[in-house]
Design a protein around this motif. Structure first.
Motif, PDB file in Angstrom:
ATOM      1  N   LYS A   1     -29.819 -31.942  26.232  1.00  0.00           N
ATOM      2  CA  LYS A   1     -29.590 -32.718  25.015  1.00  0.00           C
ATOM      3  C   LYS A   1     -28.719 -31.974  24.002  1.00  0.00           C
ATOM      4  O   LYS A   1     -28.437 -32.472  22.933  1.00  0.00           O
ATOM      5  CB  LYS A   1     -30.944 -33.105  24.397  1.00  0.00           C
ATOM      6  CG  LYS A   1     -31.921 -33.764  25.372  1.00  0.00           C
ATOM      7  CD  LYS A   1     -31.344 -35.041  25.990  1.00  0.00           C
ATOM      8  CE  LYS A   1     -32.140 -35.537  27.193  1.00  0.00           C
ATOM      9  NZ  LYS A   1     -33.342 -36.266  26.923  1.00  0.00           N
ATOM     10  N   TYR A   2     -28.310 -30.757  24.324  1.00  0.00           N
ATOM     11  CA  TYR A   2     -27.431 -29.988  23.434  1.00  0.00           C
ATOM     12  C   TYR A   2     -25.970 -30.139  23.867  1.00  0.00           C
ATOM     13  O   TYR A   2     -25.075 -30.159  23.043  1.00  0.00           O
ATOM     14  CB  TYR A   2     -27.765 -28.492  23.468  1.00  0.00           C
ATOM     15  CG  TYR A   2     -29.176 -28.117  23.089  1.00  0.00           C
ATOM     16  CD1 TYR A   2     -30.044 -29.031  22.493  1.00  0.00           C
ATOM     17  CD2 TYR A   2     -29.647 -26.831  23.310  1.00  0.00           C
ATOM     18  CE1 TYR A   2     -31.334 -28.663  22.141  1.00  0.00           C
ATOM     19  CE2 TYR A   2     -30.928 -26.452  22.953  1.00  0.00           C
ATOM     20  CZ  TYR A   2     -31.766 -27.374  22.382  1.00  0.00           C
ATOM     21  OH  TYR A   2     -33.033 -27.008  22.028  1.00  0.00           O
ATOM     22  N   ALA A   3     -25.763 -30.175  25.176  1.00  0.00           N
ATOM     23  CA  ALA A   3     -24.391 -30.161  25.688  1.00  0.00           C
ATOM     24  C   ALA A   3     -24.144 -31.302  26.682  1.00  0.00           C
ATOM     25  O   ALA A   3     -23.142 -31.309  27.369  1.00  0.00           O
ATOM     26  CB  ALA A   3     -24.098 -28.822  26.365  1.00  0.00           C
ATOM     27  N   GLY A   4     -25.066 -32.246  26.741  1.00  0.00           N
ATOM     28  CA  GLY A   4     -24.889 -33.359  27.682  1.00  0.00           C
ATOM     29  C   GLY A   4     -25.087 -32.957  29.124  1.00  0.00           C
ATOM     30  O   GLY A   4     -24.459 -33.500  30.027  1.00  0.00           O
ATOM     31  N   PHE A   5     -25.980 -32.032  29.392  1.00  0.00           N
ATOM     32  CA  PHE A   5     -26.191 -31.508  30.744  1.00  0.00           C
ATOM     33  C   PHE A   5     -27.257 -32.269  31.532  1.00  0.00           C
ATOM     34  O   PHE A   5     -27.811 -31.735  32.494  1.00  0.00           O
ATOM     35  CB  PHE A   5     -26.602 -30.029  30.663  1.00  0.00           C
ATOM     36  CG  PHE A   5     -25.446 -29.059  30.742  1.00  0.00           C
ATOM     37  CD1 PHE A   5     -24.211 -29.376  30.204  1.00  0.00           C
ATOM     38  CD2 PHE A   5     -25.590 -27.820  31.361  1.00  0.00           C
ATOM     39  CE1 PHE A   5     -23.149 -28.479  30.271  1.00  0.00           C
ATOM     40  CE2 PHE A   5     -24.534 -26.915  31.442  1.00  0.00           C
ATOM     41  CZ  PHE A   5     -23.306 -27.247  30.892  1.00  0.00           C
ATOM     42  N   THR A   6     -27.553 -33.500  31.144  1.00  0.00           N
ATOM     43  CA  THR A   6     -28.576 -34.239  31.889  1.00  0.00           C
ATOM     44  C   THR A   6     -28.222 -34.368  33.367  1.00  0.00           C
ATOM     45  O   THR A   6     -29.108 -34.379  34.211  1.00  0.00           O
ATOM     46  CB  THR A   6     -28.776 -35.646  31.268  1.00  0.00           C
ATOM     47  OG1 THR A   6     -27.492 -36.222  30.996  1.00  0.00           O
ATOM     48  CG2 THR A   6     -29.569 -35.557  29.974  1.00  0.00           C
ATOM     49  N   GLY A   7     -26.926 -34.434  33.650  1.00  0.00           N
ATOM     50  CA  GLY A   7     -26.505 -34.507  35.041  1.00  0.00           C
ATOM     51  C   GLY A   7     -26.159 -33.152  35.640  1.00  0.00           C
ATOM     52  O   GLY A   7     -26.289 -32.945  36.842  1.00  0.00           O
ATOM     53  N   VAL A   8     -25.719 -32.227  34.808  1.00  0.00           N
ATOM     54  CA  VAL A   8     -25.334 -30.892  35.299  1.00  0.00           C
ATOM     55  C   VAL A   8     -26.574 -30.076  35.676  1.00  0.00           C
ATOM     56  O   VAL A   8     -26.562 -29.299  36.620  1.00  0.00           O
ATOM     57  CB  VAL A   8     -24.482 -30.145  34.239  1.00  0.00           C
ATOM     58  CG1 VAL A   8     -24.191 -28.711  34.678  1.00  0.00           C
ATOM     59  CG2 VAL A   8     -23.176 -30.886  34.012  1.00  0.00           C
ATOM     60  N   ARG A   9     -27.652 -30.280  34.948  1.00  0.00           N
ATOM     61  CA  ARG A   9     -28.957 -29.707  35.277  1.00  0.00           C
ATOM     62  C   ARG A   9     -29.011 -28.190  35.069  1.00  0.00           C
ATOM     63  O   ARG A   9     -28.809 -27.414  35.994  1.00  0.00           O
ATOM     64  CB  ARG A   9     -29.380 -30.014  36.735  1.00  0.00           C
ATOM     65  CG  ARG A   9     -29.064 -31.377  37.281  1.00  0.00           C
ATOM     66  CD  ARG A   9     -29.878 -32.503  36.740  1.00  0.00           C
ATOM     67  NE  ARG A   9     -31.302 -32.304  36.840  1.00  0.00           N
ATOM     68  CZ  ARG A   9     -32.146 -32.676  35.886  1.00  0.00           C
ATOM     69  NH1 ARG A   9     -31.714 -33.211  34.769  1.00  0.00           N
ATOM     70  NH2 ARG A   9     -33.426 -32.479  36.036  1.00  0.00           N
ATOM     71  N   LEU A  10     -29.351 -27.809  33.857  1.00  0.00           N
ATOM     72  CA  LEU A  10     -29.557 -26.389  33.580  1.00  0.00           C
ATOM     73  C   LEU A  10     -30.454 -26.212  32.367  1.00  0.00           C
ATOM     74  O   LEU A  10     -30.284 -26.878  31.353  1.00  0.00           O
ATOM     75  CB  LEU A  10     -28.218 -25.674  33.338  1.00  0.00           C
ATOM     76  CG  LEU A  10     -28.315 -24.150  33.336  1.00  0.00           C
ATOM     77  CD1 LEU A  10     -28.546 -23.620  34.745  1.00  0.00           C
ATOM     78  CD2 LEU A  10     -27.054 -23.520  32.750  1.00  0.00           C
ATOM     79  N   GLY A  11     -31.378 -25.309  32.487  1.00  0.00           N
ATOM     80  CA  GLY A  11     -32.266 -24.990  31.382  1.00  0.00           C
ATOM     81  C   GLY A  11     -32.864 -23.625  31.588  1.00  0.00           C
ATOM     82  O   GLY A  11     -32.363 -22.844  32.393  1.00  0.00           O
TER      83      GLY A  11
ATOM     84  N   SER B   1     -21.034 -38.596  33.099  1.00  0.00           N
ATOM     85  CA  SER B   1     -22.266 -39.284  33.489  1.00  0.00           C
ATOM     86  C   SER B   1     -23.436 -38.376  33.173  1.00  0.00           C
ATOM     87  O   SER B   1     -23.314 -37.151  33.187  1.00  0.00           O
ATOM     88  CB  SER B   1     -22.242 -39.649  34.975  1.00  0.00           C
ATOM     89  OG  SER B   1     -22.213 -38.474  35.763  1.00  0.00           O
ATOM     90  N   GLY B   2     -24.545 -38.979  32.864  1.00  0.00           N
ATOM     91  CA  GLY B   2     -25.761 -38.228  32.545  1.00  0.00           C
ATOM     92  C   GLY B   2     -26.663 -38.182  33.745  1.00  0.00           C
ATOM     93  O   GLY B   2     -26.232 -37.881  34.859  1.00  0.00           O
ATOM     94  N   TYR B   3     -27.939 -38.492  33.551  1.00  0.00           N
ATOM     95  CA  TYR B   3     -28.886 -38.492  34.669  1.00  0.00           C
ATOM     96  C   TYR B   3     -28.337 -39.318  35.819  1.00  0.00           C
ATOM     97  O   TYR B   3     -27.909 -40.451  35.623  1.00  0.00           O
ATOM     98  CB  TYR B   3     -30.220 -39.109  34.235  1.00  0.00           C
ATOM     99  CG  TYR B   3     -31.002 -38.310  33.227  1.00  0.00           C
ATOM    100  CD1 TYR B   3     -31.459 -37.030  33.517  1.00  0.00           C
ATOM    101  CD2 TYR B   3     -31.315 -38.850  31.979  1.00  0.00           C
ATOM    102  CE1 TYR B   3     -32.190 -36.308  32.586  1.00  0.00           C
ATOM    103  CE2 TYR B   3     -32.054 -38.131  31.037  1.00  0.00           C
ATOM    104  CZ  TYR B   3     -32.489 -36.863  31.347  1.00  0.00           C
ATOM    105  OH  TYR B   3     -33.211 -36.156  30.432  1.00  0.00           O
ATOM    106  N   GLY B   4     -28.357 -38.759  37.014  1.00  0.00           N
ATOM    107  CA  GLY B   4     -27.954 -39.524  38.182  1.00  0.00           C
ATOM    108  C   GLY B   4     -29.184 -40.025  38.915  1.00  0.00           C
ATOM    109  O   GLY B   4     -30.308 -39.748  38.513  1.00  0.00           O
ATOM    110  N   ALA B   5     -28.953 -40.758  39.999  1.00  0.00           N
ATOM    111  CA  ALA B   5     -30.086 -41.185  40.812  1.00  0.00           C
ATOM    112  C   ALA B   5     -30.770 -39.943  41.374  1.00  0.00           C
ATOM    113  O   ALA B   5     -30.101 -39.050  41.889  1.00  0.00           O
ATOM    114  CB  ALA B   5     -29.605 -42.083  41.939  1.00  0.00           C
ATOM    115  N   GLU B   6     -32.073 -39.876  41.251  1.00  0.00           N
ATOM    116  CA  GLU B   6     -32.790 -38.717  41.774  1.00  0.00           C
ATOM    117  C   GLU B   6     -32.582 -38.576  43.276  1.00  0.00           C
ATOM    118  O   GLU B   6     -32.753 -37.491  43.837  1.00  0.00           O
ATOM    119  CB  GLU B   6     -34.286 -38.832  41.480  1.00  0.00           C
ATOM    120  CG  GLU B   6     -34.650 -38.691  40.022  1.00  0.00           C
ATOM    121  CD  GLU B   6     -34.673 -40.014  39.283  1.00  0.00           C
ATOM    122  OE1 GLU B   6     -34.122 -41.009  39.798  1.00  0.00           O
ATOM    123  OE2 GLU B   6     -35.229 -40.038  38.175  1.00  0.00           O
TER     124      GLU B   6
END
Lengths: 432, 432
Positions: B276-286, A126-131
């Motif tokens: 957008k490199y590793a699909g971390f939109t949900g994991v949250r790291l930058g 899953s990508g972005y989740g609910a904030e």
């Protein structure tokens, strides 16, 4: 001018970025960064620029200069590092910073591990989740629910309350003589008033920070006291930011939440986290509760603005941490968290008994992982230094939490059992 | 009055908190919360208070009222949900929000999984980490490096740049006639100027937001253009906030980082992320890179204040996500990330070819996962609605990114291959 910068950066980070510049993350392993201790790394970053350095025309946030030099815990880390440099063979035990030490129960880590692996599958990704966080339990990264206006702080209190108010420009300058910031009302909490402020002497503020069980004093406010606090907020139209990070440590019938008090939903929001329940200080997950009944003076719901800001500026906690949070509130997870909390509370008892036996006046210690020990007539930093120098044990000077903490030290019960026992032996040697 | 609230809260969250109140996390499973879509959940929270409701005397942050009703992506979600309600059997494909869809490579998830399990062991457990991130790679949660002052935004640009400036009070009111906020300079980026602003016509500001490859246009600035941008910032004493979230998508010799440009370290900081490199939109790291050479007008290093704010208000990213970040920058991780990026770029080509073949003017598409399609003389929301209504495909209206995006749509290349192919078939049916 004010600043929001959620994210960190140092000169070290710029090397990370330069990898992208060259399309060669590969270099990262050869990038040697010397970080003996985190405080030193920060120092390295801000080496004084040369005289000829170019300056932008962007003004610095003037509030930053108001902050006192050392945030408490880095200052303790600095002194600990200096001590270790001086005494390289010392067996230093840290009961200073309130950092958890015991492993996270497997029922919780296995859920996070499973979620991690699942992200490698089409079904589990899953990508972005609910904030707002995931459904079951509505778990969110938290710990810093902040509101502004003239602020009211318990004294002593957790230093981030003060510093965040300063950064936002809600205070005046630091007044060295009384060790307080202008425009912050400090609500003195001492043995004389039972660690609960005399509300008759406190002025009206927009915001009241209140942590119970308290960090650092370990004192849990009673139902009667919290009822008075809610009434006080209502009479003044204030908002209480109630920090219940230690609520699971309550053993007596003190309330675990401000929302146990009738009418609190109209004047309070509550922040909490899994840090001290499940050892999540590194995993980073908590939550904030803003009742829909909490309204600004124009009738607009605080929750609506809070939600909008979080959706715009934060975007939610890591989905893996949230999987851990969901496991925390499963029946097995709750049982496991109680075991973790119970272990630290046994540590608390050991420390309380030690100082008791040595004739010190010890406060609280029943509902929190902190022991607040009185050294009448002595400076907190002096006591800190004496204990470090003579026992190699790191504690926290009470005055670091505000002027009301002068003459006290906070001893943290977060530690492996053998370290707590050893520290107590050394205290007995020092103060016998 | 300004507000920092890192954390989220809704009325739903208050039920989570009340579990603590009763010491019974156990109840959580019986707490039914109806959340058909995240937008609806928010609406539920802010039900109009009754007439007799108590109000605090705390003023609302007046900047919040300036924000436009719908943050772009929730508005798209709302319209998508309405469409699905109206057409329950529709096979809706979303190429709207730029959310990743492909599984995270196992070399990365296994590192996170291992770190999770390790937290259950005495050797593997750790609490608070360095706020600056873990050593190797100096990985940090990021995505929102923000600075303030009068701000300069590319038009079109990512909406969070604008909204965060509004919340902080850096703007005036929204001017409906020209669809811009006062005190924000919009740097028009259109086909006419090659999607790079004419800097001769732009006024001086404290801060310049610049994302390259750009979201939404997909255009990557050239070395020559970025050199001009750095010179412009230097002449004006401005700070560039450079967003390189799509740098790995660059195929030609466009710079991957602003720091490839000589002198940039004195005028720029850079934010990026693994989303957008590793699909971390949900994991949250930058991470955020603030060079030590970047100084305020008084000569004080920006990095030092940035570090202090993050240490006080953020405390660092989840250690599990950081374990993933470290794996990302291992040789195997880099290879795996390139494969992920390569997959999405193939999607981009498929979408570009489709609109090309239909006679549309398509911009960029070489260095980004977004395709920017021109519908001259048409309103973006009208095109959005037509495509949704007639093909069940969700795209993003260009005007949602600023007035310069009017007449365009953004088609995201984040999607499973079969969905992208199917969506393109439907586009061919609609526009043949």
């Amino acid at each position: 001018m004010s600043v929001i910068q959620q994210n960190l950066s140092t000169c070290m980070a710029s090397s990370a970025s330069s990898f992208i510049a060259n399309y060669s993350f590969e270099n990262i392993k050869s990038t040697k960064i010397s970080i003996p201790g985190k405080f030193k790394a920060v120092v390295k970053c801000v080496a004084a620029p040369e005289r000829t350095a170019y300056k932008t025309e962007v003004s610095r946030n003037e509030n930053m200069a108001k902050l006192q030099a050392g945030y408490l815990f880095p200052e303790i880390a600095r002194r600990k590092a200096a001590h270790m440099l001086k005494h390289p063979d010392a067996q230093v035990i840290s009961l200073g910073i309130g950092d958890t030490t015991e492993p996270i129960p497997e029922v919780i880590t296995s859920a996070m591990s499973k979620r991690s692996y699942g992200l490698s599958t089409v079904e589990g990704y899953s990508g972005y989740g609910a904030e707002q966080g995931e459904k079951v339990g509505d778990i969110k990264r938290s710990s810093n629910g902040r509101e502004v206006g003239r602020t009211l702080e318990r004294d002593p209190s957790y230093p981030a309350y003060v510093d965040s108010s300063v950064i936002l420009g809600q205070t005046g300058l630091f007044q060295k003589d009384i060790e307080q910031f202008e425009k912050i009302e400090y609500m003195k909490c001492t043995p004389e008033n039972g660690f609960f402020p005399d509300l008759c002497t406190v002025g009206r503020t927009d915001v009241i920070f209140f942590c119970s069980p308290n960090n650092p004093t370990g004192y849990a406010a009673s139902r009667d006291q919290l009822t008075r606090l809610v009434r006080f907020a209502k009479e003044n139209g204030s908002i209480i930011i109630y920090d219940s990070a230690y609520a699971m440590y309550v053993s007596d019938d003190s309330p675990r939440s401000i929302f146990e008090i009738p009418g609190a939903k109209e004047v309070a929001l509550e922040v909490s986290s899994f840090s001290k329940y499940a050892g999540f200080t590194g995993v980073r997950l908590g939550w904030t509760a803003v009742p829909k009944e909490l309204l600004y003076s124009d009738g607009f719901p605080v929750a609506k603005d809070f939600n909008r800001i979080v959706c715009t500026c934060f975007n939610g906690a890591s989905n893996i941490a949230q999987a851990g949070g969901v496991a925390c509130v499963s029946p097995e997870g709750i049982k496991a968290m109680h075991e973790v909390v119970g272990f630290y509370k046994e540590n608390t008892s050991i420390i309380v008994d030690t100082f008791d036996s040595l004739g010190f006046k010890v406060y609280a210690g029943k509902n929190a992982p902190y022991v607040w020990v009185h050294f009448p007539g002595q400076g907190s930093w002096d006591v800190f230094s004496e204990i470090l120098e003579r026992t190699d044990v790191v504690v926290t000077p009470g005055s670091g939490f505000g002027p009301g903490g002068e003459g006290f030290i906070r001893v943290s019960a977060f530690g492996h059992r053998e370290n707590v026992l050893e520290a107590c032996e050394r205290f007995k040697q020092l103060y016998k």
